[in-house]
Design an enzyme around this catalytic site. Structure first.
Site, PDB file in Angstrom:
ATOM      1  N   VAL A  16     -62.942   5.393  35.517  1.00 31.02           N
ATOM      2  CA  VAL A  16     -63.581   6.214  34.482  1.00 31.02           C
ATOM      3  C   VAL A  16     -64.983   5.682  34.213  1.00 31.02           C
ATOM      4  CG1 VAL A  16     -63.449   7.051  32.108  1.00 31.02           C
ATOM      5  CG2 VAL A  16     -61.350   6.820  33.437  1.00 31.02           C
ATOM      6  N   ARG A  41     -62.793 -11.086  35.232  1.00 32.53           N
ATOM      7  CA  ARG A  41     -61.928 -11.784  36.205  1.00 32.53           C
ATOM      8  C   ARG A  41     -62.608 -11.887  37.557  1.00 32.53           C
ATOM      9  NH1 ARG A  41     -57.735  -9.220  33.082  1.00 32.53           N
ATOM     10  NH2 ARG A  41     -57.994  -7.290  34.249  1.00 32.53           N
ATOM     11  N   CYS A 129     -55.634  12.455  29.540  1.00 27.53           N
ATOM     12  CA  CYS A 129     -56.224  13.360  30.544  1.00 27.53           C
ATOM     13  C   CYS A 129     -55.295  14.522  30.922  1.00 27.53           C
ATOM     14  CB  CYS A 129     -56.592  12.572  31.789  1.00 27.53           C
ATOM     15  SG  CYS A 129     -55.319  11.430  32.351  1.00 27.53           S
ATOM     16  N   HIS A 245     -55.533  16.754  37.665  1.00 31.39           N
ATOM     17  CA  HIS A 245     -54.182  16.967  37.137  1.00 31.39           C
ATOM     18  C   HIS A 245     -53.915  18.470  37.039  1.00 31.39           C
ATOM     19  CE1 HIS A 245     -53.960  12.801  36.447  1.00 31.39           C
ATOM     20  NE2 HIS A 245     -54.015  12.735  35.127  1.00 31.39           N
ATOM     21  N   ASN A 316     -59.122  14.828  35.963  1.00 27.76           N
ATOM     22  CA  ASN A 316     -58.712  13.808  34.982  1.00 27.76           C
ATOM     23  C   ASN A 316     -59.815  12.796  34.708  1.00 27.76           C
ATOM     24  OD1 ASN A 316     -57.710  13.324  37.816  1.00 27.76           O
ATOM     25  ND2 ASN A 316     -57.518  11.234  37.047  1.00 27.76           N
TER      26      ASN A 316
HETATM   27  N1  LIG Z   1     -57.995   7.343  34.972  1.00 33.63           N
HETATM   28  C1  LIG Z   1     -57.934   8.411  34.209  1.00 33.63           C
HETATM   29  O1  LIG Z   1     -57.803   9.549  34.691  1.00 33.63           O
HETATM   30  C2  LIG Z   1     -58.050   8.285  32.714  1.00 33.63           C
HETATM   31  C3  LIG Z   1     -58.074   9.442  31.932  1.00 33.63           C
HETATM   32  C4  LIG Z   1     -58.149   9.343  30.531  1.00 33.63           C
HETATM   33  C5  LIG Z   1     -58.205   8.100  29.952  1.00 33.63           C
HETATM   34  N2  LIG Z   1     -58.152   6.996  30.731  1.00 33.63           N
HETATM   35  C6  LIG Z   1     -58.238   5.685  30.080  1.00 33.63           C
HETATM   36  O2  LIG Z   1     -59.492   5.096  30.430  1.00 33.63           O
HETATM   37  C7  LIG Z   1     -59.339   3.683  30.536  1.00 33.63           C
HETATM   38  C8  LIG Z   1     -59.815   3.222  31.914  1.00 33.63           C
HETATM   39  O3  LIG Z   1     -59.046   3.824  32.911  1.00 33.63           O
HETATM   40  P1  LIG Z   1     -59.418   3.672  34.458  1.00 33.63           P
HETATM   41  O4  LIG Z   1     -58.587   4.649  35.163  1.00 33.63           O
HETATM   42  O5  LIG Z   1     -60.887   3.669  34.646  1.00 33.63           O
HETATM   43  O6  LIG Z   1     -58.859   2.195  34.776  1.00 33.63           O
HETATM   44  P2  LIG Z   1     -59.304   1.192  35.941  1.00 33.63           P
HETATM   45  O7  LIG Z   1     -59.846   1.919  37.105  1.00 33.63           O
HETATM   46  O8  LIG Z   1     -58.127   0.315  36.147  1.00 33.63           O
HETATM   47  O9  LIG Z   1     -60.484   0.344  35.283  1.00 33.63           O
HETATM   48  C9  LIG Z   1     -60.240  -0.475  34.163  1.00 33.63           C
HETATM   49  C10 LIG Z   1     -61.549  -1.099  33.702  1.00 33.63           C
HETATM   50  O10 LIG Z   1     -61.281  -1.897  32.555  1.00 33.63           O
HETATM   51  C11 LIG Z   1     -61.741  -3.219  32.803  1.00 33.63           C
HETATM   52  N3  LIG Z   1     -60.907  -4.188  32.091  1.00 33.63           N
HETATM   53  C12 LIG Z   1     -59.602  -4.500  32.299  1.00 33.63           C
HETATM   54  N4  LIG Z   1     -59.217  -5.489  31.458  1.00 33.63           N
HETATM   55  C13 LIG Z   1     -60.304  -5.799  30.710  1.00 33.63           C
HETATM   56  C14 LIG Z   1     -60.567  -6.756  29.689  1.00 33.63           C
HETATM   57  N5  LIG Z   1     -59.613  -7.584  29.240  1.00 33.63           N
HETATM   58  N6  LIG Z   1     -61.817  -6.809  29.153  1.00 33.63           N
HETATM   59  C15 LIG Z   1     -62.784  -5.976  29.586  1.00 33.63           C
HETATM   60  N7  LIG Z   1     -62.614  -5.053  30.563  1.00 33.63           N
HETATM   61  C16 LIG Z   1     -61.382  -4.975  31.113  1.00 33.63           C
HETATM   62  C17 LIG Z   1     -61.648  -3.382  34.303  1.00 33.63           C
HETATM   63  O11 LIG Z   1     -62.454  -4.464  34.725  1.00 33.63           O
HETATM   64  P3  LIG Z   1     -62.181  -5.215  36.142  1.00 33.63           P
HETATM   65  O12 LIG Z   1     -62.928  -4.396  37.164  1.00 33.63           O
HETATM   66  O13 LIG Z   1     -62.759  -6.558  35.933  1.00 33.63           O
HETATM   67  O14 LIG Z   1     -60.703  -5.218  36.353  1.00 33.63           O
HETATM   68  C18 LIG Z   1     -62.174  -2.023  34.739  1.00 33.63           C
HETATM   69  O15 LIG Z   1     -63.589  -1.985  34.602  1.00 33.63           O
HETATM   70  C19 LIG Z   1     -57.856   3.406  30.231  1.00 33.63           C
HETATM   71  O16 LIG Z   1     -57.727   3.095  28.863  1.00 33.63           O
HETATM   72  C20 LIG Z   1     -57.163   4.713  30.532  1.00 33.63           C
HETATM   73  O17 LIG Z   1     -55.992   4.882  29.799  1.00 33.63           O
HETATM   74  C21 LIG Z   1     -58.088   7.049  32.088  1.00 33.63           C
END
Ligand SMILES: NC(=O)c1ccc[n+]([C@@H]2O[C@H](COP(=O)([O-])OP(=O)(O)OC[C@H]3O[C@@H](n4cnc5c(N)ncnc54)[C@H](OP(=O)(O)O)[C@@H]3O)[C@@H](O)[C@H]2O)c1
Length: 347
Positions: A16, A41, A129, A245, A316
């Site tokens: 995202v 990390r 999403c 989605h 999404n």
């Molecule tokens: N994917 C979707 O379609 C979607 C839709 C709606 C909402 N969301 C929400 O959006 C958020 C991100 O989703 P995503 O799909 O982008 O996940 P993702 O690809 O797994 O990315 C997660 C991000 O959060 C960072 N992160 C993890 N732990 C952290 C910490 N302790 N402190 C600071 N940063 C941290 C990660 O950093 P690293 O690179 O260092 O691991 C990465 O930049 C989630 O809350 C999810 O529920 C996602």
């Protein structure tokens, strides 16, 4: 007053986060100082406006330097910082589920309930999403004919679970093409293999056998539509689609309609592209990096009078997350709510 907004993105190295940076740049959001954060990390660089930026681990004192913080990381991180930051005057737009059901935090899709942004609070949540597609597509019909019951089957893309989930799919596919079978990978993101498979589980289950995603769809849609009496049953299914989605929806209304009146309501719904031709429909590949929501295959349902069926698809990562958040920020900016205070900067 400065016209530039200092922006922090917590989770800039995620799926995202990556889309968010692209959208801020493409839509010319007036970003002043840019502060990207990740888990710390691993060393991660992100590209923004032609420059590479090193992501850092978020700490309150650094986040507080921003006028606006996008939270696109985890529930835990949002919980740790967002309310405190908002209380100290920093605008926070949170894509995690941490505050979505908090009664003091507006849960917003601008084309559906932008008025909620006028509440004055500086912490705003973006919805899950999956329900975003239904919330946008059915909003016009709900206002006109009052939806009483919704039955939803979801077909959710792998990217909805983040970059780790995409890695699982990729590893399973590579293994399959080398060894001729889908492996049971250790430490995988999903409870089951996803390559050439699907499963009716998105998140953990509660004591009644309802998944986390199914509970979110129900609770968040009721909040966004301010319709606590709406009854929603859903089955959330993960499918091996990369992005986008899809929802198969059955909706029963209070007031009578004709298919022509439903078509007219759908055609006039903000943020929706409706396929009026019954033989045309959107697929996940059609919505990648597109704004808004698409829907088609409208028809009367046989199961109940005043019940109809609709097929809905949305990206999404865009309308389901990054784009919705940027649209919230643009709304605040356009109305003069989000302004960078004149201040002495000590960086
Ligand atoms: N994917 C979707 O379609 C979607 C839709 C709606 C909402 N969301 C929400 O959006 C958020 C991100 O989703 P995503 O799909 O982008 O996940 P993702 O690809 O797994 O990315 C997660 C991000 O959060 C960072 N992160 C993890 N732990 C952290 C910490 N302790 N402190 C600071 N940063 C941290 C990660 O950093 P690293 O690179 O260092 O691991 C990465 O930049 C989630 O809350 C999810 O529920 C996602």
């Amino acid at each position: 007053m400065s016209k530039k907004i200092d922006v922090a993105v917590v989770g800039a190295s995620g799926l995202v986060g990556g889309e968010l940076l692209g959208l801020l740049e493409a839509r010319k959001f007036p970003v002043g100082r840019f502060l990207p954060f990740n888990s710390g990390r691993t060393a991660a660089f992100v590209a923004f406006k032609g420059k590479k930026h090193l992501c850092r681990k978020p700490v309150f004192s650094e986040l507080k330097k921003a006028d606006l913080v996008f939270f696109v990381s985890t529930d835990e991180v949002s919980g740790r910082f967002a309310k405190k930051l908002a209380g100290s005057g920093v605008w926070c737009i949170d894509d995690s589920s941490r505050f979505r059901l908090d009664k003091n935090v507006p849960l917003v899709i601008p084309e559906v309930n932008a008025a909620a942004l006028e509440s004055g609070g500086r912490l705003i949540a973006g919805p899950n999403c999956t329900l975003t597609g239904a919330a946008v597509a059915l909003h016009g019909i709900h206002k006109k004919f009052k939806i009483l019951e919704l039955r939803i089957a979801t077909y959710q893309a792998v990217s909805g679970a983040g970059k780790g989930a995409l890695k699982q799919l990729e590893a399973e596919l590579l293994y399959y093409f080398k060894h001729g079978r889908v492996p049971e990978l250790k430490g995988r993101k999903f409870p089951r293999a996803i390559a050439f498979n699907l499963f009716p589980q998105v998140g953990g289950f509660d004591g009644n056998g309802t998944s986390v995603e199914e509970a979110k769809v129900s609770a968040e849609l009721k909040k966004i539509w301010t319709s606590p009496g709406l009854r929603i049953s859903s089955t959330a299914v993960r499918v091996p689609v990369l992005r986008g989605h899809s929802l198969s929806v059955w909706a029963r209304t209070s007031r009578p309609w004709t298919l022509a009146s439903l078509r007219a309501a759908l055609a006039a719904t903000p943020g929706l592209q409706f396929f009026g031709n019954p033989y045309k429909y959107p697929t996940p590949l059609d919505v990648v990096k597109t704004s808004g929501v698409k829907a088609g295959r409208l028809r009367a349902a046989e199961t109940s009078p005043k019940e109809f069926q609709l097929w809905i698809v949305s990206d999404n990562l865009y309308k389901g997350a990054a784009l919705n958040s940027v649209e919230i920020a643009e709304y605040l900016l356009d109305r003069g709510l989000l302004v960078a205070p004149a201040r002495v900067r000590v960086f």
